[in-house]
Design a protein around this motif. Structure first.
Motif, PDB file in Angstrom:
ATOM      1  N   GLU A 169      27.725 -23.764  51.860  1.00  0.00           N
ATOM      2  CA  GLU A 169      26.669 -22.899  51.255  1.00  0.00           C
ATOM      3  C   GLU A 169      24.900 -23.768  51.071  1.00  0.00           C
ATOM      4  O   GLU A 169      24.157 -23.283  51.286  1.00  0.00           O
ATOM      5  CB  GLU A 169      26.879 -22.405  49.956  1.00  0.00           C
ATOM      6  N   GLN A 170      25.397 -24.897  50.733  1.00  0.00           N
ATOM      7  CA  GLN A 170      24.190 -25.743  50.712  1.00  0.00           C
ATOM      8  C   GLN A 170      23.428 -26.290  51.984  1.00  0.00           C
ATOM      9  O   GLN A 170      22.505 -26.189  52.153  1.00  0.00           O
ATOM     10  CB  GLN A 170      24.577 -27.078  49.977  1.00  0.00           C
ATOM     11  N   LEU A 171      24.632 -26.177  53.132  1.00  0.00           N
ATOM     12  CA  LEU A 171      24.060 -26.481  54.472  1.00  0.00           C
ATOM     13  C   LEU A 171      23.119 -25.184  54.856  1.00  0.00           C
ATOM     14  O   LEU A 171      22.152 -25.198  55.510  1.00  0.00           O
ATOM     15  CB  LEU A 171      25.272 -26.364  55.233  1.00  0.00           C
ATOM     16  N   LEU A 172      23.724 -23.768  54.701  1.00  0.00           N
ATOM     17  CA  LEU A 172      23.026 -22.744  54.816  1.00  0.00           C
ATOM     18  C   LEU A 172      21.517 -22.660  53.996  1.00  0.00           C
ATOM     19  O   LEU A 172      20.713 -22.186  54.694  1.00  0.00           O
ATOM     20  CB  LEU A 172      23.701 -21.589  54.395  1.00  0.00           C
ATOM     21  N   LYS A 173      21.548 -22.999  52.771  1.00  0.00           N
ATOM     22  CA  LYS A 173      20.515 -23.154  52.091  1.00  0.00           C
ATOM     23  C   LYS A 173      19.302 -24.013  52.651  1.00  0.00           C
ATOM     24  O   LYS A 173      18.292 -23.798  52.829  1.00  0.00           O
ATOM     25  CB  LYS A 173      20.880 -23.507  50.571  1.00  0.00           C
ATOM     26  N   ARG A 174      19.735 -25.067  52.991  1.00  0.00           N
ATOM     27  CA  ARG A 174      18.920 -26.186  53.626  1.00  0.00           C
ATOM     28  C   ARG A 174      18.245 -25.654  54.906  1.00  0.00           C
ATOM     29  O   ARG A 174      17.207 -25.799  55.098  1.00  0.00           O
ATOM     30  CB  ARG A 174      19.834 -27.502  54.069  1.00  0.00           C
ATOM     31  N   HIS A 175      19.180 -24.934  55.776  1.00  0.00           N
ATOM     32  CA  HIS A 175      18.296 -24.372  57.112  1.00  0.00           C
ATOM     33  C   HIS A 175      17.535 -23.080  56.528  1.00  0.00           C
ATOM     34  O   HIS A 175      16.599 -23.291  57.357  1.00  0.00           O
ATOM     35  CB  HIS A 175      19.477 -23.999  57.881  1.00  0.00           C
ATOM     36  N   ARG A 176      17.895 -22.451  55.662  1.00  0.00           N
ATOM     37  CA  ARG A 176      16.897 -21.504  55.301  1.00  0.00           C
ATOM     38  C   ARG A 176      15.586 -21.981  54.788  1.00  0.00           C
ATOM     39  O   ARG A 176      14.470 -21.654  55.299  1.00  0.00           O
ATOM     40  CB  ARG A 176      17.435 -20.541  54.234  1.00  0.00           C
ATOM     41  N   ALA A 177      15.531 -23.169  54.111  1.00  0.00           N
ATOM     42  CA  ALA A 177      14.458 -23.699  53.617  1.00  0.00           C
ATOM     43  C   ALA A 177      13.596 -24.380  54.869  1.00  0.00           C
ATOM     44  O   ALA A 177      12.314 -24.637  54.948  1.00  0.00           O
ATOM     45  CB  ALA A 177      14.833 -25.106  52.709  1.00  0.00           C
ATOM     46  N   ASP A 178      14.547 -24.798  55.875  1.00  0.00           N
ATOM     47  CA  ASP A 178      13.842 -25.417  57.292  1.00  0.00           C
ATOM     48  C   ASP A 178      13.020 -24.094  58.089  1.00  0.00           C
ATOM     49  O   ASP A 178      12.359 -24.307  58.906  1.00  0.00           O
ATOM     50  CB  ASP A 178      14.749 -26.043  58.058  1.00  0.00           C
ATOM     51  N   GLY A 179      13.308 -22.967  57.685  1.00  0.00           N
ATOM     52  CA  GLY A 179      12.676 -21.872  58.287  1.00  0.00           C
ATOM     53  C   GLY A 179      13.495 -20.709  59.103  1.00  0.00           C
ATOM     54  O   GLY A 179      13.034 -19.983  59.753  1.00  0.00           O
ATOM     55  N   LEU A 180      14.921 -21.177  59.051  1.00  0.00           N
ATOM     56  CA  LEU A 180      15.781 -20.241  59.837  1.00  0.00           C
ATOM     57  C   LEU A 180      16.207 -19.010  58.879  1.00  0.00           C
ATOM     58  O   LEU A 180      16.677 -19.322  57.730  1.00  0.00           O
ATOM     59  CB  LEU A 180      16.883 -21.207  60.303  1.00  0.00           C
ATOM     60  N   THR A 181      15.961 -17.692  59.282  1.00  0.00           N
ATOM     61  CA  THR A 181      16.530 -16.760  58.673  1.00  0.00           C
ATOM     62  C   THR A 181      17.919 -16.582  58.855  1.00  0.00           C
ATOM     63  O   THR A 181      18.440 -16.366  60.084  1.00  0.00           O
ATOM     64  CB  THR A 181      15.609 -15.582  58.995  1.00  0.00           C
TER      65      THR A 181
END
Length: 396
Positions: free
Chosen positions: A277-289
């Motif tokens: 889940e942290q990995l998902l959150k990091r990619h969301r912060a990087d701009g991936l929806t």
């Protein structure tokens, strides 16, 4: 074994054999000088120069008994038979006894059949030969029958003792070879383990660097596009680039230090139940929806499964950001026997394809090593990746 150790062992062996030969010679000369055991035989010959020479010949060759056992036995036995034939009071054949023991210890088991039987025959013929020598010398055989029987028993015991010594020596040799083989295998296993660990670290380095470069590429493109119409968004993208670069440099430095110095790596902990889940959150912060669907309760996973799941999801999201349209659907299923990951995203290039690219190969390899399944394919503008990783103790 070092040469100086072998030389030292050889010197000690020669010293022991020289001592044995000297002791046998001294006892033989002593018996001859006393006229034998018990009451001296009136018909026996007193010790003289010839007797001393024969006594020396019957004992001194024992110095070389380990080098040429059969030759030493033949010489000592011939000297003993000659002493008996010449009526010297030779009642203690130490030389032939010790030489016979060495022959038995050397030739009673393996080796050429002809030599083995020659050795047995040579030792077995000693008592018959001295019996003939007594007869030729005019000695009444009936008066010495008990002595001859005793010598026969002694030589049977000598052969059995030598054979047992040979067996023990062979067993020790086998055990030593097994120990050396075990040490070699342990060293080989250690080197294989080191090589596997270095390969794993190199893979982690490849994955981390590849992920970071892809994120930097995406964010750099976003910063360039947003530079004029959205300066704040452009600054956020540049900040993300800076954070990812700094984090990646630290991880690369750590992994390279491990490869160079062999120190245990201080790895991150994807075993953490919230790591994915942290990995998902990091990619969301990087701009991936990302639209995430998590089934089951996230929990701590065995080390191998945790790392494989983390890296496969990371690579899939990196591919979605690099080759997709900025969106991805992620389904995570935590079952009692396996973890399943499904990532679906639209594609705008052919950069990701079924079976293509080192990223796909690496993900498939991780799943295969855990006896899992992996499938990835692009169809009609949509890329779909699915993997199932069994949860077993062997993956820990």
């Amino acid at each position: 074994m070092p040469t100086f150790i072998l030389a030292g062992v050889e010197r000690r062996t020669w010293a022991v054999d020289a001592g044995i030969a000297g002791l046998a010679l001294g006892l033989t000369l002593g018996v001859l000088a006393m006229g034998g055991f018990g009451r001296p035989d009136p018909g026996s010959r007193t010790v003289d120069a010839l007797g001393v020479a024969l006594a020396v010949t019957a004992a001194a060759p024992l110095v070389a008994r380990r080098v040429v056992p059969l030759t030493v036995y033949a010489v000592t036995a011939a000297a003993a038979v000659t002493l008996i034939y010449l009526r010297y009071p030779f009642e203690l054949p130490l030389g032939p006894v010790i030489a016979g023991y060495t022959v038995a210890a050397t030739y009673s088991g393996g080796g050429a059949a002809a030599r083995r039987w020659s050795a047995r025959l040579a030792v077995a013929m000693f008592v018959p030969l001295i019996t003939i020598a007594y007869g030729l010398a005019g000695v009444n055989i009936e008066t010495i029958t008990s002595g001859l029987l005793l010598w026969a028993v002694v030589f049977v015991g000598v052969w059995l003792g030598g054979d047992r010594s040979r067996l023990q020596h062979e067993q020790i040799t086998v055990l030593e070879e097994q120990a050396r083989r075990t040490l070699r295998e342990a060293e080989r296993e250690r080197r294989l383990a080191v090589a596997e660990e270095r390969t794993r670290i190199a893979r982690e380095l490849h994955d981390s660097a590849g992920h970071a470069i892809n994120v930097i590429l995406v964010q750099a493109g976003a910063a360039r596009l947003l530079h004029t119409r959205d300066p704040a968004g452009s600054r956020r993208a540049i900040g993300t680039i800076e954070d990812v670069a700094r984090s990646t440099i630290g991880e690369i430095d750590r992994l390279v230090r491990v490869l160079r110095e062999g120190e245990p790596p201080a790895m991150p902990t994807p075993e953490d139940p919230g790591a994915l889940e942290q990995l998902l959150k990091r990619h969301r912060a990087d701009g991936l929806t990302i639209a995430a669907d998590i089934v089951g309760q996230p929990r701590a996973l065995p080390h191998g499964v945790a790392w494989a799941a983390y890296r496969i999801l990371q690579e899939a999201l990196t591919n979605a950001a690099r080759h997709g349209a900025g969106t991805a659907d992620v389904a995570l299923s935590f079952g009692p026997a396996a973890v399943e990951i499904t990532v679906t995203n639209p594609t705008v290039s052919n950069g990701v394809r079924d079976g293509g690219g080192h990223g796909i190969i690496g993900m498939r390899e991780r799943a295969t090593l855990l006896a899992g399944t992996f499938a990835a394919a692009a169809d009609d503008g949509v890329f779909r990746l699915h993997t199932r990783l069994p949860i077993t103790d062997a993956a820990s």
